[in-house]
Design a protein around this motif. Structure first.
Motif, PDB file in Angstrom:
ATOM      1  N   THR A   1       1.003  -1.248   0.030  1.00 13.25           N
ATOM      2  CA  THR A   1      -0.165  -0.075   0.127  1.00 13.25           C
ATOM      3  C   THR A   1       0.712   1.090  -0.056  1.00 13.25           C
ATOM      4  OG1 THR A   1      -0.078   0.409   2.499  1.00 13.25           O
ATOM      5  CG2 THR A   1      -1.572  -1.350   1.556  1.00 13.25           C
ATOM      6  N   GLN A   2       0.215   2.325  -0.177  1.00 16.06           N
ATOM      7  CA  GLN A   2       1.054   3.859   0.033  1.00 16.06           C
ATOM      8  C   GLN A   2       1.645   3.786   1.353  1.00 16.06           C
ATOM      9  OE1 GLN A   2      -1.995   6.564  -0.735  1.00 16.06           O
ATOM     10  NE2 GLN A   2      -2.710   6.583   1.450  1.00 16.06           N
ATOM     11  N   TYR A   3       1.279   3.059   2.436  1.00 17.32           N
ATOM     12  CA  TYR A   3       1.773   3.362   3.531  1.00 17.32           C
ATOM     13  C   TYR A   3       2.974   2.130   3.851  1.00 17.32           C
ATOM     14  CZ  TYR A   3      -2.376   5.979   4.319  1.00 17.32           C
ATOM     15  OH  TYR A   3      -3.223   6.964   4.167  1.00 17.32           O
TER      16      TYR A   3
ATOM     17  N   LEU B   1       2.428  -2.513   9.958  1.00 17.87           N
ATOM     18  CA  LEU B   1       3.473  -2.109   8.991  1.00 17.87           C
ATOM     19  C   LEU B   1       4.805  -2.042   9.904  1.00 17.87           C
ATOM     20  CD1 LEU B   1       1.386   0.900   7.776  1.00 17.87           C
ATOM     21  CD2 LEU B   1       1.885  -1.166   6.524  1.00 17.87           C
TER      22      LEU B   1
END
Length: 129
Positions: free
Chosen positions: A35-37, A47
């Motif tokens: 994902t963007q994260y 994460l």
């Protein structure tokens, strides 16, 4: 946290099995989609930066290899960091639903959108909240 009839308020140990089921289906070391994260890791789908911060706050060594490992030691590590983050979320938000939003969407409430709300509401329903 909302009291349960005749019982103490929910604790992280009550919530964690439902969270793990939602996050990974109980699969140890699983990698989430990019994902963007970043890419969430482990049975608690954290994460890497979040997991590393939780490890530091818990006073345990950061072991990136255990976040993607599949051994019993890796499962215990993933569970411990997930529980630590969930406990942080419960402490900061004061209720189960918002704690689940914090876990899924991070501490910035402005980032909690429909997907985060659906995630939290789904687990909360299974808990009877």
């Amino acid at each position: 946290m909302r009291p349960r009839k005749g019982r103490a308020p929910f604790q992280s140990a009550d919530i964690l099995p439902h969270l793990i089921q939602q996050e990974s289906g109980g699969r140890v070391g699983v990698l989430g989609p990019q994902t963007q994260y970043g890419q969430a890791q482990g049975m608690t789908q954290m994460l890497p930066a979040t997991a590393q911060g939780v490890a530091k706050r818990l006073g345990v060594p950061w072991r990136a290899d255990l976040m993607t490992g599949k051994s019993p030691e890796a499962a215990q590590y993933q569970r411990a960091l997930g529980q630590g983050y969930l406990e942080e979320a419960l402490s900061k938000t004061g209720n189960v639903t918002d704690a689940l939003k914090y876990y899924h969407g991070g501490p910035n409430r402005r980032l909690w959108g429909p997907k985060t709300n659906a995630y939290a509401n789904g687990i909360a329903r299974r808990l009877g909240v």
